[in-house]
Scaffold this active site. Structure first.
Site, short mmCIF file in Angstrom:
data_model
loop_
_atom_site.label_atom_id
_atom_site.label_comp_id
_atom_site.label_asym_id
_atom_site.label_seq_id
_atom_site.Cartn_x
_atom_site.Cartn_y
_atom_site.Cartn_z
CD GLU A 32 -3.00 -0.83 0.00
OE1 GLU A 32 -3.08 0.28 -0.55
OE2 GLU A 32 -3.64 -1.82 -0.40
CE1 TYR A 58 -6.28 3.61 -0.86
CE2 TYR A 58 -3.99 3.51 -0.11
CZ TYR A 58 -4.99 3.10 -0.97
OH TYR A 58 -4.72 2.18 -1.93
CG ASP A 86 -7.60 4.41 -4.75
OD1 ASP A 86 -8.80 4.48 -5.13
OD2 ASP A 86 -6.78 3.62 -5.24
CB CYS A 119 -14.13 4.01 -14.13
SG CYS A 119 -14.96 5.59 -14.29
S1 SF4 Z 1 -19.99 4.13 -17.64
FE1 SF4 Z 1 -17.98 4.91 -18.06
S2 SF4 Z 1 -17.77 6.69 -16.75
FE2 SF4 Z 1 -19.48 5.51 -15.97
S3 SF4 Z 1 -18.61 4.21 -14.39
FE3 SF4 Z 1 -18.61 3.05 -16.28
S4 SF4 Z 1 -16.58 3.40 -17.17
FE4 SF4 Z 1 -16.92 4.97 -15.62
#
Ligand code: SF4
Length: 341
Positions: free
Chosen positions: A35, A118, A136, A190
């Site tokens: 970590e 964290y 994070d 994401c």
């Molecule tokens: S749709 Fe796109 S922006 Fe929304 S959580 Fe999923 S990857 Fe992230």
């Protein structure tokens, strides 16, 4: 909150689990090492550091018995060295106060040097199943997009809001898995720029996707000032091919790492300036070469010139060139050392 958010997330995690060395253990010492290393370092860069760290210091006792120089040498090039100094302090406390048993409770971890909310949440959730959510950069990005949260990305209100949403979910499942799944999802799906909304299991309920504002979130701090600094390192080689180095002690970058004599200036200097500076300290010196490089840090750009001189004298406390490899140096200095050896 999306229906079955945690269930879907953990199902995704079990299928997409990354084969990382610290995922194969519940040893709080090893989780702590991973970590801290990964706090400011990407997984691909941090993994070799983690492996050599554990190889050299397999437990907290060994780490506490090391010198700070030995520890810095293993971590040479990693950056953000205060975290490494804190690891050394922390190891000594764990050996004395916890009889070398690394604690796993949030309330104990949070009191140790270099361990904040964290890291304490990560270790306590993974090693003792405490329902503490980690927040994070990956988790902030994921939640800010899912819920269209407009707070500045690292603000305390952002972290509090995310914890409020997520901590109801964490209670339903293994908290260690939930936390690791969240961080992996933020990092792998994401992502900051190459987000994969087409593969995302939450796209139907994601606010940022719905309003086509994925690129705008999370909201970043504006106008970070980047300062330019000019470093001149004097690599003065004596008659027996030795040089002088010292440990940095200023409250500045690279604290506790070694360096050659440094002159910081407001602009670049010439060979004549370099000679004039050294003439006050050495007699019969001859300029050999200049190496230059640029090094970017988060808030600074360093323009570094290495001035290589030879002098007709023998230093009392010189280090021979091959032995420089035994000392921890900042990455740009170490790069130049390999060129002068
Ligand atoms: S749709 Fe796109 S922006 Fe929304 S959580 Fe999923 S990857 Fe992230």
């Amino acid at each position: 909150m999306e229906n079955n958010f945690a269930k879907k997330l953990i199902e995704w995690y079990k299928i997409n689990l990354r084969d990382l060395p610290w995922r194969k253990t519940n040893d709080p010492y090893k989780i702590w090492v991973s970590e801290i290393i990964l706090q400011q370092t990407r997984i691909d860069q941090g993994t070799p550091y983690y492996l050599s760290f554990i190889n050299k210091f397999p437990n907290v006792k060994k780490l506490s018995e090391s010198t700070l120089d030995e520890l810095m040498k293993v971590c040479q090039g990693i950056g953000y060295y205060n975290r490494i100094v804190n690891m050394h302090k922390c190891a000594k406390i764990v050996v004395i106060e916890y009889n070398s048993n690394f604690p796993t409770k949030y309330s104990e971890l949070i009191k140790l040097p270099g361990i904040g909310d964290y890291t304490a949440s990560a270790i306590s959730s993974i090693c003792s199943g405490e329902s503490k959510m980690v927040v994070d950069g990956n988790v902030i990005r994921l939640f800010s997009r899912l819920y269209n949260l407009n707070y500045q990305q690292h603000s305390s209100i952002m972290k509090k809001t995310i914890k409020k949403i997520g901590e109801k979910e964490i209670l339903k499942f293994n908290s260690g898995d939930f936390n690791q799944a969240l961080m992996d999802y933020g990092s792998m799906i994401c992502s900051p720029k190459k987000y994969k909304c087409d593969k995302c299991i939450f796209s139907k309920s994601c606010e940022a996707f719905k309003f086509d504002i994925v690129d705008e979130l999370p909201v970043k701090k504006k106008n970070i000032t980047i300062s330019q600094r000019f470093f001149n390192y004097f690599v003065v080689i004596d008659k027996s091919l030795k040089v002088k180095i010292h440990k940095r002690k200023e409250k500045d970058i690279w604290n506790n790492l070694y360096e050659f004599e440094l002159l910081e200036t407001n602009n670049k200097i010439s060979v004549k300036d370099a000679e004039t500076y050294l003439e006050e300290k050495h007699q019969r010196l001859s300029f050999k070469k200049k190496h230059q490089l640029s090094h970017k840090l988060t808030h600074q750009v360093l323009s570094i010139d290495f001035w290589i001189f030879e002098v007709d004298e023998v230093f009392k406390y010189g280090i021979d060139l091959p032995s420089l490899n035994n000392y921890p140096f900042p990455k740009p200095i170490f790069t130049i050392i390999s060129k002068i050896q």
